[in-house]
Design a protein around this motif. Structure first.
Motif, short mmCIF file in Angstrom:
data_model
loop_
_atom_site.label_atom_id
_atom_site.label_comp_id
_atom_site.label_asym_id
_atom_site.label_seq_id
_atom_site.Cartn_x
_atom_site.Cartn_y
_atom_site.Cartn_z
N MET A 29 39.30 -76.76 16.07
CA MET A 29 40.04 -75.60 15.70
C MET A 29 41.62 -75.69 15.58
O MET A 29 41.92 -76.57 16.69
CB MET A 29 39.48 -74.46 16.49
CG MET A 29 39.85 -74.38 18.01
SD MET A 29 39.24 -73.02 18.98
CE MET A 29 40.41 -71.83 18.40
N LYS A 30 42.44 -75.00 14.89
CA LYS A 30 43.90 -74.97 14.97
C LYS A 30 44.13 -74.04 16.14
O LYS A 30 43.87 -72.81 16.28
CB LYS A 30 44.49 -74.58 13.55
CG LYS A 30 44.42 -75.78 12.63
CD LYS A 30 45.15 -75.35 11.36
CE LYS A 30 45.10 -76.36 10.48
NZ LYS A 30 45.97 -76.10 9.07
N VAL A 31 45.36 -74.56 16.84
CA VAL A 31 45.95 -73.56 17.86
C VAL A 31 47.48 -73.81 17.65
O VAL A 31 48.00 -74.99 16.98
CB VAL A 31 45.66 -74.22 19.27
CG1 VAL A 31 44.04 -74.01 19.49
CG2 VAL A 31 45.98 -75.74 19.63
N ILE A 32 48.49 -73.07 18.32
CA ILE A 32 49.81 -73.18 18.33
C ILE A 32 50.04 -73.13 19.50
O ILE A 32 49.84 -72.45 20.64
CB ILE A 32 50.54 -71.85 17.75
CG1 ILE A 32 49.86 -71.36 16.42
CG2 ILE A 32 52.11 -71.93 17.77
CD1 ILE A 32 50.32 -70.05 16.03
N LEU A 33 50.79 -74.41 20.10
CA LEU A 33 51.27 -74.70 21.24
C LEU A 33 52.37 -73.49 21.90
O LEU A 33 53.38 -73.53 21.18
CB LEU A 33 51.82 -75.96 21.60
CG LEU A 33 51.03 -77.15 21.38
CD1 LEU A 33 51.25 -78.37 21.61
CD2 LEU A 33 49.58 -76.85 22.20
N ASN A 34 52.21 -73.21 23.08
CA ASN A 34 53.12 -72.10 23.66
C ASN A 34 54.04 -72.71 24.49
O ASN A 34 54.88 -72.24 25.09
CB ASN A 34 52.42 -71.01 24.19
CG ASN A 34 53.14 -69.76 24.58
OD1 ASN A 34 53.97 -69.37 23.81
ND2 ASN A 34 52.83 -69.15 25.66
N LYS A 35 53.44 -73.72 25.01
CA LYS A 35 54.36 -74.64 26.01
C LYS A 35 54.23 -76.21 25.52
O LYS A 35 53.29 -76.37 25.02
CB LYS A 35 53.61 -74.58 27.44
CG LYS A 35 53.82 -73.07 27.88
CD LYS A 35 53.15 -72.97 29.37
CE LYS A 35 53.15 -71.68 29.96
NZ LYS A 35 52.62 -71.36 31.16
N ASP A 36 55.09 -77.18 26.12
CA ASP A 36 55.15 -78.46 26.14
C ASP A 36 53.86 -79.10 26.74
O ASP A 36 53.59 -78.28 27.96
CB ASP A 36 56.24 -79.11 26.52
CG ASP A 36 57.55 -78.78 25.75
OD1 ASP A 36 57.46 -77.93 24.62
OD2 ASP A 36 58.73 -78.74 26.14
N LEU A 37 53.18 -79.84 26.36
CA LEU A 37 52.07 -80.57 26.84
C LEU A 37 52.23 -81.89 26.61
O LEU A 37 52.21 -82.32 25.35
CB LEU A 37 50.81 -80.05 26.38
CG LEU A 37 49.54 -80.56 27.18
CD1 LEU A 37 49.57 -80.15 28.72
CD2 LEU A 37 48.18 -80.03 26.69
N ALA A 38 52.28 -82.85 27.51
CA ALA A 38 52.74 -84.21 27.30
C ALA A 38 51.57 -84.95 26.58
O ALA A 38 52.06 -85.91 25.66
CB ALA A 38 52.92 -85.00 28.93
N THR A 39 50.56 -84.86 26.56
CA THR A 39 49.39 -85.28 26.17
C THR A 39 49.05 -84.68 24.58
O THR A 39 48.17 -85.26 23.85
CB THR A 39 48.02 -85.28 26.79
OG1 THR A 39 47.66 -84.03 27.04
CG2 THR A 39 48.21 -86.15 28.06
N LEU A 40 49.76 -83.38 24.13
CA LEU A 40 49.19 -83.18 23.17
C LEU A 40 50.61 -82.70 22.15
O LEU A 40 50.42 -82.84 20.89
CB LEU A 40 48.77 -81.79 23.50
CG LEU A 40 47.86 -81.02 22.21
CD1 LEU A 40 46.98 -81.75 21.65
CD2 LEU A 40 47.33 -79.70 22.65
N GLY A 41 51.62 -82.12 22.42
CA GLY A 41 52.68 -81.86 21.71
C GLY A 41 53.74 -81.13 22.39
O GLY A 41 53.68 -80.77 23.45
N GLU A 42 54.35 -80.35 21.77
CA GLU A 42 55.70 -79.73 22.03
C GLU A 42 55.52 -78.03 21.63
O GLU A 42 54.83 -77.61 20.78
CB GLU A 42 57.20 -80.12 21.49
CG GLU A 42 57.16 -81.60 21.58
CD GLU A 42 57.07 -82.15 23.15
OE1 GLU A 42 57.54 -81.50 24.16
OE2 GLU A 42 56.67 -83.20 23.39
#
Length: 208
Positions: free
Chosen positions: A1-14
């Motif tokens: 499923m698609k999500v929008i990152l609300n915080k930076d996560l080193a293993t996933l994205g910004e």
């Protein structure tokens, strides 16, 4: 499923990135911690309304990453570990080990951002480690692993074990001494008895 990152996560994205993740990962980890938002029209509008703010933060992070990158690549990280005579470590230098050493040098880097070849460094020597900073930026640091000197105490010499032959000889000597003791006493007694007789003989000669 698609999500929008609300915080930076080193293993996933910004922050602000749209990512495709497993449903369980999103529902059990990302959403409860506020790391990501559901990919819905409402959330897309929310993120777009914050786009200028997000972009400004990203630009600051890029500049900070460039400054840290230069400092890290000029750093030689020395780590002393217990090791055998052949240079093999009693354990391994892991990304957590390096994160702890970096903290001592004033760099607060998450261990997940530190990449090592294999499962870690297991021998003394000179190595390279890669640190992911921000977006595509990364730094390569030098890690020098040295053997820790282990002081060994000299063991006290063990008492020599007596042979059965020596033990039998000791028993034999003891028996001889015990047997000889009464004869010595008897001899001394005889000497005491003979002494008055000798004195009497001398006195008799004197009277004559």
């Amino acid at each position: 499923m698609k999500v929008i990152l609300n915080k930076d996560l080193a293993t996933l994205g910004e922050e602000g990135d749209v990512k495709d993740v497993a449903k369980g990962y999103a529902r059990n980890y990302l959403f409860p911690r506020g790391i990501a938002l559901p990919y819905t029209q409402a959330m897309i509008k929310l993120i777009e309304s914050r786009r200028a703010e997000i972009d400004a933060r990203k630009e600051n992070k890029r500049r900070d990453a460039m400054g840290i990158k230069e400092k890290l690549e000029n750093l030689e990280l020395s780590i002393t570990m217990p090791a055998g005579a052949n240079g093999r470590l009693y354990g391994a230098v892991t990304n957590q080990t390096i994160a702890d050493e970096l903290t001592k040098s004033g760099f607060h880097i998450e261990r997940k951002r530190i990449e090592l070849a294999g499962s870690g460094f297991k021998n003394v020597g000179k190595y390279k480690a890669t640190i992911k900073l921000y977006e595509s930026q990364s730094a390569e640091i030098t890690v020098i692993i040295m053997a820790q000197e282990i002081k060994t105490e000299t063991a006290a010499p063990k008492p020599q074990r007596r042979s059965r032959r020596d033990e039998r000889q000791d028993v034999k000597d003891t028996q001889i001494q015990e047997t000889a003791a009464p004869e010595t006493v008897k001899s001394e007694s005889a000497s005491v008895e003979e002494k008055p007789q000798e004195e009497a003989a001398v006195n008799g000669e004197a009277q004559a």
